[in-house]
Design an enzyme around this catalytic site. Structure first.
Site, PDB file in Angstrom:
ATOM      1  N   ASP A  72      -1.878 -19.430  -1.581  1.00 17.80           N
ATOM      2  CA  ASP A  72      -0.584 -18.803  -1.820  1.00 17.80           C
ATOM      3  C   ASP A  72      -0.018 -18.166  -0.556  1.00 17.80           C
ATOM      4  O   ASP A  72      -0.760 -17.749   0.337  1.00 17.80           O
ATOM      5  CB  ASP A  72      -0.703 -17.721  -2.890  1.00 17.80           C
ATOM      6  CG  ASP A  72      -0.996 -18.280  -4.269  1.00 17.80           C
ATOM      7  OD1 ASP A  72      -0.823 -19.494  -4.466  1.00 17.80           O
ATOM      8  OD2 ASP A  72      -1.393 -17.487  -5.143  1.00 17.80           O
ATOM      9  N   ARG A  73       1.275 -18.065  -0.515  1.00 15.27           N
ATOM     10  CA  ARG A  73       1.971 -17.442   0.622  1.00 15.27           C
ATOM     11  C   ARG A  73       1.441 -16.035   0.903  1.00 15.27           C
ATOM     12  O   ARG A  73       1.241 -15.646   2.054  1.00 15.27           O
ATOM     13  CB  ARG A  73       3.463 -17.405   0.322  1.00 15.27           C
ATOM     14  CG  ARG A  73       4.331 -16.767   1.404  1.00 15.27           C
ATOM     15  CD  ARG A  73       5.792 -16.866   1.007  1.00 15.27           C
ATOM     16  NE  ARG A  73       6.685 -16.402   2.063  1.00 15.27           N
ATOM     17  CZ  ARG A  73       7.995 -16.614   2.055  1.00 15.27           C
ATOM     18  NH1 ARG A  73       8.552 -17.282   1.069  1.00 15.27           N
ATOM     19  NH2 ARG A  73       8.747 -16.179   3.042  1.00 15.27           N
TER      20      ARG A  73
END
EC number: 5.4.99.-
Length: 323
Positions: A139-140
């Site tokens: 995930d970012r």
């Protein structure tokens, strides 16, 4: 143009002939390839072949004249992005590159994303060789280990290892509360609701036809009373936002999780950022043996660990074993 030869490399073991040509001569159509095989213009170790022939390392391909300009020139990468990419490297060899991705940097592009790891990968291209490929994503807002393959063949091997669960991934998280029991397996199917940036992943019942099986191991490493805990997490399946939703399902949302934690995940005195870190990766190396790599905590998680008195210890240097 004249007849040339090429040697099948180790990372192209068992690849089909037509796929080999798609990699090296993408302008050659399938129909043209089949015709060249039928007429004996393409040969392997001197023998006739078909488009579906499987190749072995060390074999010699006879390649008739094929129009050039089949591979565009690599783009010129902004030097600032190239330096940023180099700073992320924690291990590299002729087969793989391991990055320590900072929190806040997306793995790939999407709506509203102007900077991401995928746009930096030309920094690791050697000459006119292959552009490295992402093997998986995180995930970012998650920091830590991200694996790249230097060639398509290596990417295929590693993708198979991930699918076959021969890769051990360890994440560290600071969660709100204290799980009970202190360790176990979360077996909670997940389903995606909505689309695009606003999509959510939720726990689902086992008879929900849209649900996907999802299992994660967890272990309590240290706790600050019952307020906050440090967990080690290992996803046994690879679903989107799996660890974040599974921690919430335990009643211990990840600190700073803006999407799944709700108000409980935001605590005064601690960085308001996701406290999830891809700490370690233990995988079969494409050339044999295993590779173990660790990534140091991100700055905001180090700050939280200091505040809580948690002791993460030293980050071990990358280690490759022969078995």
């Amino acid at each position: 143009m004249s007849v040339t030869t090429a040697i099948v490399s180790e990372d192209e073991a068992d690849i089909r002939l037509d796929r080999w040509f798609r990699r090296h001569h993408p302008n050659l159509t399938q129909g043209a390839l089949q015709k060249l095989c039928r007429t004996g213009q393409i040969r392997v170790d001197g023998g006739r072949v078909t488009a579906s022939t499987r190749l072995a390392p060390g074999q010699t391909l006879r390649i008739p004249p094929i129009p050039l300009a089949d591979r565009p020139a690599p783009p010129v990468l902004d030097p600032h992005l190239a330096r940023e990419a180099e700073r992320m490297v924690i291990y590299r060899d002729e087969h793989v590159i391991v990055l320590d991705k900072p929190s806040g940097l997306a793995t790939q592009g999407g709506p509203g994303i102007t900077r991401h790891v995928d746009m930096m990968l030309d920094a690791f291209r050697e000459g006119d060789g292959d552009r490295p490929r992402l093997v998986h994503r995180i995930d970012r807002d998650t920091s830590g280990i991200l694996l790249l393959a230097r060639t398509p063949g290596v990417a295929a091997k590693l993708a198979a290892a991930f699918r076959g669960r021969d890769v051990r991934k360890t994440y560290w998280a600071v969660v709100v509360g204290r799980p009970s029991p202190a360790s176990g397996v979360i077996d909670q199917p997940l389903a995606k609701v909505g689309a695009g940036a606003g999509a959510l992943v939720i726990g689902a019942s086992r008879d929900d036809e849209d649900a996907a099986s999802a299992r994660s191991e967890y272990e309590l490493i240290e706790a600050a009373g019952r307020k906050l805990s440090w967990l080690a997490l290992s996803p046994l399946t690879g679903r989107t936002h799996q660890l974040r939703v599974h921690c919430e399902s335990l009643g211990t949302p990840i600190l700073g999780d803006p999407k799944y934690g709700g108000k409980a995940a935001h605590m005064e005195g601690f960085p308001d950022r996701l406290h999830l870190h891809a700490r370690a990766l233990d995988l079969p190396h494409p050339a044999g043996g295993r590779l173990l790599v660790e990534a140091p905590l991100s700055p905001h998680m180090r700050e939280t660990f200091r505040t809580l008195g948690f002791s993460p210890g030293e980050t071990r240097p990358p280690k490759r074993t022969s078995r």
